[in-house]
Write an enzyme that holds these catalytic residues in place. Structure first.
Site, PDB file in Angstrom:
ATOM      1  N   ASP A  17       0.862  -1.196   0.000  1.00 12.46           N
ATOM      2  CA  ASP A  17       0.000   0.000   0.000  1.00 12.46           C
ATOM      3  C   ASP A  17       0.891   1.236   0.000  1.00 12.46           C
ATOM      4  O   ASP A  17       2.070   1.163   0.364  1.00 12.46           O
ATOM      5  CB  ASP A  17      -0.909   0.020   1.241  1.00 12.46           C
ATOM      6  CG  ASP A  17      -1.838   1.242   1.248  1.00 12.46           C
ATOM      7  OD1 ASP A  17      -2.461   1.527   0.202  1.00 12.46           O
ATOM      8  OD2 ASP A  17      -1.926   1.933   2.278  1.00 12.46           O
ATOM      9  N   SER A  18       0.312   2.355  -0.391  1.00 10.64           N
ATOM     10  CA  SER A  18       1.066   3.612  -0.339  1.00 10.64           C
ATOM     11  C   SER A  18       1.463   3.953   1.101  1.00 10.64           C
ATOM     12  O   SER A  18       2.441   4.657   1.323  1.00 10.64           O
ATOM     13  CB  SER A  18       0.214   4.740  -0.921  1.00 10.64           C
ATOM     14  OG  SER A  18      -0.987   4.843  -0.182  1.00 10.64           O
ATOM     15  N   CYS A  80      -4.245  -1.380  -2.247  1.00 15.61           N
ATOM     16  CA  CYS A  80      -4.410   0.061  -2.427  1.00 15.61           C
ATOM     17  C   CYS A  80      -5.245   0.236  -3.685  1.00 15.61           C
ATOM     18  O   CYS A  80      -4.872  -0.261  -4.755  1.00 15.61           O
ATOM     19  CB  CYS A  80      -3.036   0.698  -2.604  1.00 15.61           C
ATOM     20  SG  CYS A  80      -3.080   2.445  -3.018  1.00 15.61           S
ATOM     21  N   GLU A 165      -4.246   9.538   8.270  1.00 14.48           N
ATOM     22  CA  GLU A 165      -2.794   9.506   8.467  1.00 14.48           C
ATOM     23  C   GLU A 165      -2.358  10.470   9.572  1.00 14.48           C
ATOM     24  O   GLU A 165      -1.309  10.307  10.162  1.00 14.48           O
ATOM     25  CB  GLU A 165      -2.064   9.804   7.150  1.00 14.48           C
ATOM     26  CG  GLU A 165      -2.397   8.787   6.061  1.00 14.48           C
ATOM     27  CD  GLU A 165      -1.231   7.912   5.620  1.00 14.48           C
ATOM     28  OE1 GLU A 165      -0.078   8.333   5.767  1.00 14.48           O
ATOM     29  OE2 GLU A 165      -1.491   6.800   5.124  1.00 14.48           O
ATOM     30  N   CYS A 199     -11.220   2.865  -0.833  1.00 11.96           N
ATOM     31  CA  CYS A 199      -9.865   3.270  -0.456  1.00 11.96           C
ATOM     32  C   CYS A 199      -9.570   2.530   0.828  1.00 11.96           C
ATOM     33  O   CYS A 199     -10.408   2.527   1.749  1.00 11.96           O
ATOM     34  CB  CYS A 199      -9.797   4.781  -0.237  1.00 11.96           C
ATOM     35  SG  CYS A 199      -8.234   5.288   0.539  1.00 11.96           S
ATOM     36  N   HIS A 201      -7.810   3.102   3.263  1.00 13.61           N
ATOM     37  CA  HIS A 201      -7.737   3.877   4.502  1.00 13.61           C
ATOM     38  C   HIS A 201      -9.122   4.081   5.139  1.00 13.61           C
ATOM     39  O   HIS A 201      -9.213   4.339   6.333  1.00 13.61           O
ATOM     40  CB  HIS A 201      -7.175   5.277   4.229  1.00 13.61           C
ATOM     41  CG  HIS A 201      -5.694   5.319   4.063  1.00 13.61           C
ATOM     42  ND1 HIS A 201      -5.035   4.694   3.037  1.00 13.61           N
ATOM     43  CD2 HIS A 201      -4.741   5.929   4.804  1.00 13.61           C
ATOM     44  CE1 HIS A 201      -3.733   4.939   3.146  1.00 13.61           C
ATOM     45  NE2 HIS A 201      -3.534   5.684   4.212  1.00 13.61           N
TER      46      HIS A 201
END
Ligand code: DGL
Length: 281
Positions: A17-18, A80, A165, A199, A201
């Site tokens: 993932d990023s 991702c 984040e 997504c 996240h």
């Protein structure tokens, strides 16, 4: 062209993932398939990917996949959506034949699109995703292939990854940004009965999203869908399954500061982990 040779020995499943979002996928995969070994790689130094161009997401993702191949992974999951949307097809079609045609890279969009067919009742689907995933049109394209009658409204939520984040996901400020996007999506299609968190996240924001979305609308998280799809893939592909090492061990790699990664990853996973910093080129 100089073609790199990878060791033929078996290895862990790579999960890329990023940044941190793929941990929501990894934890479900490990629940479903606890015996395998895993390497998680978060490209935190170059995250977020969501607002980056097609070429850059492709380049960064290819570099990460190549690194996971070097570290022995024969199977890599792009956990991702942005990387799945912008890099997966090129990697499968252009890079795997040259890097190692026997290795596999799988994404998260296709299994999600397969699953929603049995979730929606009226075929009105909403997608929350990064600006990059929405601009790629990947969900619309994949849904049109499998479910041509569905009405799809994809809506970008540029603030949601930064909220996660920056550890703001459960703070009051997040309510405003969640409600804003939920209202915009439902204004675009008031008949939506299924919303995909497109997504990796976004499951971290699930409690806030659930609060803002009217009851009766299903909210689809990808973790268990991707885990079930992977289990099914391994059953159908014993030649790949045999190449995976078993030991139940997970190694965590990040391109950013490992202490920072470990602290936030621990929050995502609910148990402490130790991460290592690597360079991905
Ligand atoms: N986790 C990524 C996804 O699923 C997005 C995070 C980012 O923008 O880097 O799309």
């Amino acid at each position: 062209m100089n073609v790199e040779k990878f060791s033929a020995a078996g290895g862990p499943i790579g999960v890329f993932d990023s940044g941190y979002g793929g941990l929501t996928i990894l934890s479900e995969i490990r629940k479903a398939l606890p015996d395998y070994d895993y390497i998680y790689l978060g490209d935190n130094a170059r995250a977020p990917y969501g607002s980056r161009s097609f070429e850059i997401v492709y380049q960064f993702t290819l570099e990460a996949v190549t690194e996971l191949f070097r570290r022995g992974c024969h199977l890599v999951i792009l956990a991702c959506n942005t990387a799945s949307a912008k890099a997966l097809r090129n990697i499968q079609q252009l890079d795997l034949p040259r890097l190692d045609p026997s290795r596999r890279v799988l994404g998260v969009i296709r299994p999600t699109v397969e699953a929603i067919g049995s979730i929606t009742r009226n075929g009105h689907i909403g997608i929350f995703a990064t600006p990059g995933t929405v601009a790629s049109g990947s969900y619309n394209i994949e849904i049109a292939k499998l479910h041509p009658d569905f009405a799809v409204t994809a809506h970008a939520c540029p603030m949601w990854v930064p909220l996660v984040e920056n550890r703001e996901a459960d703070r009051p400020g997040a309510d405003y940004f969640v409600r804003q996007e939920v209202d915009a999506l439902l204004e675009a299609d008031g008949d939506v009965d299924t919303i995909v968190l497109g997504c990796t996240h976004y499951p971290i924001l699930y409690p806030k999203i659930r609060e803002a979305v009217p009851e009766g609308i299903e909210i689809v998280r990808q973790g268990d869908i991707v885990a079930r799809s992977l289990a099914d893939y391994l059953m159908r592909h014993p030649e790949m399954e045999r190449r995976l090492t078993r030991g139940g061990h997970t190694q965590y790699l990040t391109t950013e500061n490992p202490d920072k990664f470990s602290a936030l990853a621990t929050l995502f996973l609910g148990h402490p982990i130790a991460a290592e910093r690597i360079e991905v080129l």
